[in-house]
Each structure stands twice: as C-alpha cells, then as structure tokens.
Design an enzyme around this catalytic site. Structure first.
Site, mmCIF file in Angstrom:
data_model
loop_
_atom_site.group_PDB
_atom_site.id
_atom_site.type_symbol
_atom_site.label_atom_id
_atom_site.label_comp_id
_atom_site.label_asym_id
_atom_site.label_seq_id
_atom_site.Cartn_x
_atom_site.Cartn_y
_atom_site.Cartn_z
ATOM 1 N N CYS A 103 0.826 -1.213 0.000
ATOM 2 C CA CYS A 103 0.000 0.000 0.000
ATOM 3 C C CYS A 103 0.858 1.261 0.000
ATOM 4 O O CYS A 103 0.341 2.369 -0.200
ATOM 5 C CB CYS A 103 -0.907 0.039 1.215
ATOM 6 S SG CYS A 103 -2.240 -1.140 1.091
ATOM 7 N N CYS A 148 -3.715 8.028 6.621
ATOM 8 C CA CYS A 148 -2.398 8.111 7.277
ATOM 9 C C CYS A 148 -2.569 8.377 8.770
ATOM 10 O O CYS A 148 -1.820 7.848 9.598
ATOM 11 C CB CYS A 148 -1.556 9.234 6.670
ATOM 12 S SG CYS A 148 -1.062 8.920 4.979
#
Lengths: 144, 395
Positions: free
Chosen positions: A33, A102
C-alpha cells in the site's frame, strides 16, 4: 496541498529512530500500500516516558507519525489510548481527504505498540486496546 | 540565488519565446474568425493553413491529413471512438492496444468495453516494449483497430512503430499511435511507418497548452467526436483556436529543425544521471536503456516512497514526478510500472526526470549531488528499508 504544520513535521520530523530499551513496539501498514509505521514506546509507571518512530510512506504518513509521537510523549497510557486520528488531523491543521488514512495508521500504530506493552506485562490487551486492524483493513478505500 | 531546475518536461514544457511571438498577433489584433467571409478574417485563415502545413511537414503527412483538436486526449478519443463506431458497420468489434497506454487511451478503451467491444491489451515485457509477433498473433478477423503509443509517457520506451504499422497495413487494420511524447523528440514519417492516425499535443514540445492535432490518413474515416460547424472540413467542429494553431505549427517546426542537436544534449544528461543514480544501492532503471526518449530518466529506489522523494527534491528546487500511489492520485502505483513487472513496493519508490533543451549538465550534476542524501535520509527512517537490509543479510 499540505498545511504548514504537515510540511514542518515532514521536513523536521520529531522523535525519529528506534528505542533500544522500548517495552512496547507496534508496526502497521504494509509495503504494497506504500506506507508502514513502526512505533517504539518506553513506558515507566504507566507513563510513556519516551517514544520513537520509523515510517515508510508519503509526507502525510511521516508528518502524522511525527506529531502523534509528540502528542503521547510524557502522557499516561490511558490518554495515549484515547488519541484519535481526528485529533492528529486537527493538530496538523487538516489533511487532504485521500490522506486521512495516514492519521488512522498513526492511531493504530500507537495502539499496537501499547498492546505489545500489555502483552509483555502478561496482560491481555484486548479490553484496553480493542481489536487492531493492522494490515490494510485500516481503510475501506484500499483494494488490497 | 536558489536553484530552480525544471525536470518534468514529460508533464509539460515551457512555451518557446519564438512560438509566443508567432502567436501574439492572433491573441491581439488578428482576432477575426477564420470562418468569416470579410477580408479582415483572411489573415486568420492563412495562418491556420500555414500551421497545418508546418505540422504536416514535421511528420511526413499532407496538410489535408492534419486536423486540429484541443489536445492529446481529444485526439486519442476521436481516433479510437471514431474508428470503433465505423468498424462496427464492417462487423468488427476487436481492438488491440497495450497495457501501458496513457489513460486517454486506456480509459477510452474501458468505455468501449462497456459498450461491448472486445479489447486485447498486449504485454510490454520487462523492458517496456511491445513485441510485434505477439501483436501479429493477436490480430483476428474481427480486429478493426490497433492503437499503440509511440513512446511511453512515464518510462520513455519507444515502440517498434514502423514494424507495427507494416503488420497492420498487411492485415488491413487501422493503426493509430498516441505520439504525444514522441513528437518533437523522435523522427516520425507517417508514410514509411505506415501510420494511419497519430495524436499529438502542442504543449509537449514548447507550444501552448490546449491545442493538439490528429493526423488522419486520406481515406481513413473515423466518425466525428465533436459535431457542429463546418470547421476542419466538417470533421471537428468549433471555432478555430487560431493562436493555439499558430503556436503548435511554429513549435513543431522549431522542434524538428533542432531535434538532432537537442537530443544529443538530452541523451548526455539522461545517461549521466542514470549512471550516477545506479551507484545508489538498490536502485534500478525502468524501461529499456537505449530505446527510450532522449530526455527520459525513470528509476526506482527501494525502501523510499515517491511522494516524499518529490517533496524533498522540491525543497531543493527540483521539479520531478513519480509513479507512486500517493502521486498517481489513486491507491495503486502507476499502471505503467506494474505493467513492466515491478512489485507495488518497488513502484512506489519511482522517480521520473524528463529534460528539455533548457536543461544543462550542471543541472544533472546538481540533481546527482542532492539525490543520494535525500534517499539516505528517507531510508534511515524507513522500516521497509530495515526489512530489505535484514533480508539481504539472511541471504
């Protein structure tokens, strides 16, 4: 694209590196990812006395890790467990929508390191930390 | 003074000063609509036809085979959708392309697939070059169109266009090439290369943005994409972008005239950077090293992520691009890098530098001096790099 706070934490990340005497370590994300976060905690008497991180990822991944370490350093475990991704985003003055994951990663990395601490103490972390989706399940948007 | 190095010429180029000068009258005093009858408009008409000749000459075509569009994406859409519509009448519904086309082609093909067209995407192998025998084998009775890009926009690899053209001509299949990255950097001759349709975009060779062209060989008849007025012989409606057309004409003429000297310089810069960067541990060049655009460098640095790399280069005054997920605007890294067999985690660490005549060897040296410390810095905080190093130790 990024706020001043994000750029500051990206360009001058706080608490980067490893802690040799960490008693709680957690890693989340995966290389496929494009982001991996690793948190190292040193906990004494229920207080996070020191913290370091290592992150592979984009600027927001590095910035969220950096600010999250600042937000939990010197804090009791209970407060660190309450750190939400929303608080991390707010502290950075916002993140672009596609970078919110994030901040989730940063929250999860801290929780995973705390879970590791509990486990090392012989305590089941589940009641404190809950279930941690440590790989790519942290974001619905990711196909992997 | 702070350094500023523009090394993203595959994204767009700086408008050339001579080109701007050529355009200026058509942005100011010569505003007549080329379709109008009065003499004031005649200069616009003359200028457009002059540009058509310039574009035609640059690729070995006839002026009447050049149609002006709004850019590369429109040209690709027109060529592909236009032929797709026509070939159905001949009972054909199969289109062949490659896995690493620009999205202007790939997404157009996706749209056609939803309408029932059969699409074959050829492999481009680890060197980023399509194999002509595989293309030949993929052609069948129902094939009506082959569309293969001339040079790839990310890794710069140049395709065997003339061979592909020959195979298509022999099979009676229309051959379109997206030459957006190639025009102005590679010598093109649509006659000897058997190209039936070719897309180009002005801003890739120091012309203005918002102007492109589609070469359509005489006798090839794609359906219209934009219907309306009688401009471009009734095949592409819309009042002519006179200044843009003059700009693309002036730009392509200059690009072709200066090509050899520019390419020699670009190749020097390109090869210097590739050689220097390969000294960095765990780095690789993406795409064939020889059959690539003279100004294209595309490399991967394991253990680092592209967006972080770009922002750190930006802080040093260097404009570059990457195929990482974070910069592609999607969750996956670039389909081009995946098409040549790179793993996701390697593709995330890609860097594209693309040069023009404006760049110098000093630029190359500066880039090579700032890049290694940036990579060291990112790797020093990368748990992925730690893992790569641990695995290397084990083996």
């Amino acid at each position: 694209m990024y706020t001043q706070q994000v750029m500051d934490h990206f360009e001058n990340p706080r608490n980067v590196g490893e802690l040799q005497d960490a008693n709680g370590v957690g890693e989340v994300g995966n290389a496929k990812c494009g982001d991996i976060m690793k948190m190292f905690l040193k906990i004494e008497n229920g207080i996070i006395v020191d913290v370091r991180f290592k992150t592979y990822g984009c600027a927001s991944a590095i910035a969220t890790s950096s600010i999250a370490t600042e937000m939990i350093k010197g804090q009791p475990i209970e407060d660190a467990l309450k750190l939400s991704n929303k608080a991390v985003v707010e502290a950075l003055g916002g993140l672009p929508p596609h970078k919110i994951h994030c901040s989730v990663l940063a929250e999860q990395a801290i929780k995973k390191a705390l879970a590791d601490y509990y486990t090392r103490q012989g305590v089941d972390p589940t009641p404190f930390v809950g279930k941690i989706d440590c790989d790519c399940d942290h974001c619905d948007s990711c196909a992997h | 003074m702070d350094r500023f190095i523009y090394a993203d010429n595959s994204a767009t180029t700086k408008l050339d000063g001579d080109v701007l000068n050529a355009m200026m009258p058509y942005l100011t005093t010569e505003y007549g609509n080329a379709s109008s009858l009065y003499s004031f408009a005649s200069q616009s008409k003359i200028a457009i036809e002059n540009a058509r000749e310039q574009v035609a000459k640059a690729i070995g075509a006839l002026p009447r085979e050049i149609y002006f569009t709004a850019g590369g994406s429109e040209s690709d859409n027109w060529a592909i959708k236009g032929i797709a519509k026509r070939m159905l009448k001949d009972g054909k519904n199969h289109i062949i392309s490659t896995k690493f086309e620009h999205h202007a082609v790939l997404h157009t093909l996706d749209a056609l697939k939803k309408e029932g067209f059969e699409i074959t995407l050829l492999d481009v192998h680890s060197d980023g070059i399509v194999r002509v025998d595989e293309l030949k084998a993929a052609i069948k009775d129902t094939t009506g169109l082959v569309t293969v890009m001339y040079a790839n926009n990310e890794i710069g690899t140049i395709q065997p266009v003339a061979e592909i053209g020959k195979v298509c001509r022999e099979a009676g299949v229309v051959f379109h090439t997206d030459a957006v990255q190639a025009v102005g950097n590679v010598a093109i001759d649509v006659e000897t290369q058997c190209i039936d349709m070719l897309s180009m975009s002005g801003h890739k060779f120091h012309g203005p943005k918002g102007i492109g062209a589609l070469y359509i060989r005489r006798g090839v008849l794609p359906a219209n994409l934009i219907d309306g007025g009688a401009q471009e012989k009734g095949r592409r409606a819309g009042t002519e972008n006179t200044a843009g057309i003059v700009g693309i004409g002036a730009a392509i003429e200059k690009a072709v005239a200066t090509m050899d000297a520019r390419n020699e310089k670009s190749k020097q810069i390109r090869d210097y950077i590739m050689n220097e960067c390969l000294k960095i541990e765990r780095s690789r060049v993406n795409g064939d090293r020889v059959n690539r655009l003279p100004g294209n460098v595309n490399m991967c640095f394991e253990g680092v992520e592209g967006e972080s790399l770009l922002l750190m280069l930006d802080a040093k005054g260097i404009c570059a691009s990457s195929g990482s997920a974070c910069t592609s605007g999607s969750l996956d890294p670039s389909h081009v890098l995946l098409s040549i067999g790179l793993k996701h985690e390697v593709a995330h660490g890609s860097l594209r530098l693309s040069f023009s005549d404006e760049n110098t060897m000093e630029d190359a040296e500066y880039i090579c001096s700032v890049l290694p410390p940036i990579i060291d810095r990112l790797r020093a905080m990368s748990p992925l790099w730690d893992r790569i190093m641990a695995e290397e130790k084990e083996n």
